[in-house]
Design an enzyme around this catalytic site. Structure first.
Site, PDB file in Angstrom:
ATOM      1  N   GLY A 148       0.837  -1.207   0.000  1.00  0.00           N
ATOM      2  CA  GLY A 148       0.000   0.000   0.000  1.00  0.00           C
ATOM      3  C   GLY A 148       0.870   1.255   0.000  1.00  0.00           C
ATOM      4  O   GLY A 148       0.659   2.179  -0.811  1.00  0.00           O
ATOM      5  N   HIS A 149       1.874   1.283   0.881  1.00  0.00           N
ATOM      6  CA  HIS A 149       2.786   2.442   0.903  1.00  0.00           C
ATOM      7  C   HIS A 149       3.525   2.559  -0.433  1.00  0.00           C
ATOM      8  O   HIS A 149       3.723   3.661  -0.954  1.00  0.00           O
ATOM      9  CB  HIS A 149       3.855   2.274   1.992  1.00  0.00           C
ATOM     10  CG  HIS A 149       3.335   2.235   3.392  1.00  0.00           C
ATOM     11  ND1 HIS A 149       3.337   1.090   4.153  1.00  0.00           N
ATOM     12  CD2 HIS A 149       2.808   3.212   4.173  1.00  0.00           C
ATOM     13  CE1 HIS A 149       2.842   1.364   5.350  1.00  0.00           C
ATOM     14  NE2 HIS A 149       2.510   2.643   5.385  1.00  0.00           N
ATOM     15  N   GLY A 209      -3.034   7.202   1.578  1.00  0.00           N
ATOM     16  CA  GLY A 209      -3.884   6.073   1.191  1.00  0.00           C
ATOM     17  C   GLY A 209      -5.303   6.263   1.700  1.00  0.00           C
ATOM     18  O   GLY A 209      -5.520   6.755   2.806  1.00  0.00           O
ATOM     19  N   LYS A 228      -7.287   3.980   2.639  1.00  0.00           N
ATOM     20  CA  LYS A 228      -7.745   3.065   3.688  1.00  0.00           C
ATOM     21  C   LYS A 228      -8.035   3.884   4.952  1.00  0.00           C
ATOM     22  O   LYS A 228      -8.949   3.605   5.700  1.00  0.00           O
ATOM     23  CB  LYS A 228      -6.728   1.973   4.001  1.00  0.00           C
ATOM     24  CG  LYS A 228      -7.309   0.965   5.010  1.00  0.00           C
ATOM     25  CD  LYS A 228      -6.364  -0.121   5.339  1.00  0.00           C
ATOM     26  CE  LYS A 228      -5.323   0.318   6.319  1.00  0.00           C
ATOM     27  NZ  LYS A 228      -5.837   0.663   7.662  1.00  0.00           N
ATOM     28  N   ASP A 229      -7.214   4.916   5.161  1.00  0.00           N
ATOM     29  CA  ASP A 229      -7.474   5.856   6.256  1.00  0.00           C
ATOM     30  C   ASP A 229      -8.252   7.027   5.663  1.00  0.00           C
ATOM     31  O   ASP A 229      -7.768   8.160   5.604  1.00  0.00           O
ATOM     32  CB  ASP A 229      -6.155   6.314   6.871  1.00  0.00           C
ATOM     33  CG  ASP A 229      -5.411   5.153   7.485  1.00  0.00           C
ATOM     34  OD1 ASP A 229      -5.963   4.522   8.388  1.00  0.00           O
ATOM     35  OD2 ASP A 229      -4.295   4.854   7.039  1.00  0.00           O
ATOM     36  N   SER A 286      -2.240  -3.243   5.818  1.00  0.00           N
ATOM     37  CA  SER A 286      -1.997  -2.373   6.970  1.00  0.00           C
ATOM     38  C   SER A 286      -0.771  -2.898   7.702  1.00  0.00           C
ATOM     39  O   SER A 286      -0.575  -4.117   7.773  1.00  0.00           O
ATOM     40  CB  SER A 286      -3.212  -2.434   7.904  1.00  0.00           C
ATOM     41  OG  SER A 286      -2.877  -1.937   9.179  1.00  0.00           O
ATOM     42  N   SER A 287       0.016  -1.987   8.260  1.00  0.00           N
ATOM     43  CA  SER A 287       1.177  -2.437   9.043  1.00  0.00           C
ATOM     44  C   SER A 287       0.704  -3.270  10.229  1.00  0.00           C
ATOM     45  O   SER A 287       1.401  -4.164  10.693  1.00  0.00           O
ATOM     46  CB  SER A 287       1.981  -1.242   9.543  1.00  0.00           C
ATOM     47  OG  SER A 287       2.362  -0.432   8.448  1.00  0.00           O
TER      48      SER A 287
HETATM   49  O1  PAF Z   1      -1.134   7.166   7.817  1.00  0.00           O
HETATM   50  C1  PAF Z   1      -0.094   7.198   8.516  1.00  0.00           C
HETATM   51  O2  PAF Z   1       0.782   6.341   8.421  1.00  0.00           O
HETATM   52  C2  PAF Z   1       0.064   8.315   9.533  1.00  0.00           C
HETATM   53  O3  PAF Z   1      -1.136   8.639  10.129  1.00  0.00           O
HETATM   54  C3  PAF Z   1       0.764   9.553   8.952  1.00  0.00           C
HETATM   55  C4  PAF Z   1      -0.063  10.207   7.867  1.00  0.00           C
HETATM   56  C5  PAF Z   1       2.126   9.170   8.398  1.00  0.00           C
HETATM   57  C6  PAF Z   1       0.970  10.597  10.055  1.00  0.00           C
HETATM   58  O4  PAF Z   1       1.743  10.092  11.095  1.00  0.00           O
END
Ligand code: PAF
Length: 287
Positions: free
Chosen positions: A36-37, A147, A149-150, A185-186
């Site tokens: 995802g990242h 992303g 997802k959030d 997701s991590s």
């Molecule tokens: O989505 C994330 O991983 C975190 O909420 C972010 C945007 C890096 C802020 O710490």
């Protein structure tokens, strides 16, 4: 690939790039990267002349009873993955540089933060908005990629950027899923094999609700009850919320939905909190 730890060095580096007329794309992360990242970084690679990824586990977005201490980390592995995907600069600041002693300034985005995750994690989005604002001040990006997802986080950041006149384009990218549908997701790392199987109940619920919606069901109670029913068949699942919300202002919807609605699910599978947030009424690839 360059690794920059100090805020002053990052600012100086970005100021030079701006003078040269380079477009800076930023992908903020908390590390422990997954596909995802990487999809966000590939997008950043396409859109920016210079791609900066930040790796910082932000303490202010965790409340005291949450998983800050055990949040998964592996910077060496992350570094290799970022190099592979073409990141130019990794910004990896230290917590006491970002929040030095006496730190007391926070960004709150009122309405968009208050529902869904904001109900059970009341200080979470204040921490997110604050760190993202700080990352923008350190990296000076033209665009920043997050992303979906959030999903609520993306809306909080969009609102902050608009309200504070920040000159950063925000890009929200589709959820990336494992081959069986679990949103990446991590925190999936915490799941044991039984829990990993139980976690699929979220995706099963999404598929069923989506099908109902596509077949014309618009009653919110009918849609959410169905999702709850599917998730409850898993002994290991505990529902935090299953809601339909307005996809722009994140207000909870009541009665019936029309053409688009955010289907927001937050569940504990064992001790692990997972969320999934597709938008009904949009192409599946966008969700
Ligand atoms: O989505 C994330 O991983 C975190 O909420 C972010 C945007 C890096 C802020 O710490």
């Amino acid at each position: 690939m360059e690794i920059i730890e100090r805020i002053k060095d990052m600012q100086a580096y970005s100021q030079d790039l701006r003078v040269e007329g380079k477009v800076i794309a930023l992908v903020p992360t908390m590390g422990y990267l997954h596909e995802g990242h990487l999809s966000l970084m590939r997008e950043g690679r396409k859109r920016g002349d210079v791609l900066v990824a930040s790796v910082f586990i932000n303490p202010t977005q965790f409340s005291p009873n949450e998983d800050l201490d055990k949040y998964p980390r592996n910077f060496e592995r992350d570094r290799d993955m970022m190099e592979e995907v073409g990141v130019d600069v990794v910004f990896h600041p230290r917590a006491n540089d970002v929040y030095p002693e006496g730190y007391q300034t926070f960004v709150t985005v009122d309405d968009v933060s208050k529902n869904l995750c904001g109900l059970t994690r009341p200080t979470h989005f204040r921490g997110v908005a604050t760190v993202v604002a700080k990352l923008f001040n350190c990296v000076l990006p033209h665009i920043a990629i997050f992303g979906r997802k959030d999903y609520q986080q993306v809306k909080v950041i969009e609102r902050m950027v608009r309200d504070l006149n920040m000159d950063v384009g925000i890009i929200g990218m589709p959820i990336v899923r494992e081959p069986d549908g679990l949103a990446m997701s991590s925190r999936n790392e915490y799941l044991n094999p039984k829990e990993r199987k139980a976690a699929l109940s979220l995706y099963k619920a999404i598929l069923i609700v989506r099908e109902l919606f596509e077949n014309g069901e618009r009653r919110i109670g009918a849609l959410t009850d169905r999702a709850i029913g599917v998730i409850m068949t898993e002994d290991l699942a505990r529902i935090e919320y299953v809601k339909l919300a307005h996809p722009e202002n994140i207000d909870e919807l009541v009665g019936v939905v029309w053409d688009r609605a955010l289907l927001a699910l937050a569940d504990y599978i064992g001790e692990t909190r997972l969320i999934d947030t597709p938008v009904l009424g949009e192409e599946f690839e966008n969700c």
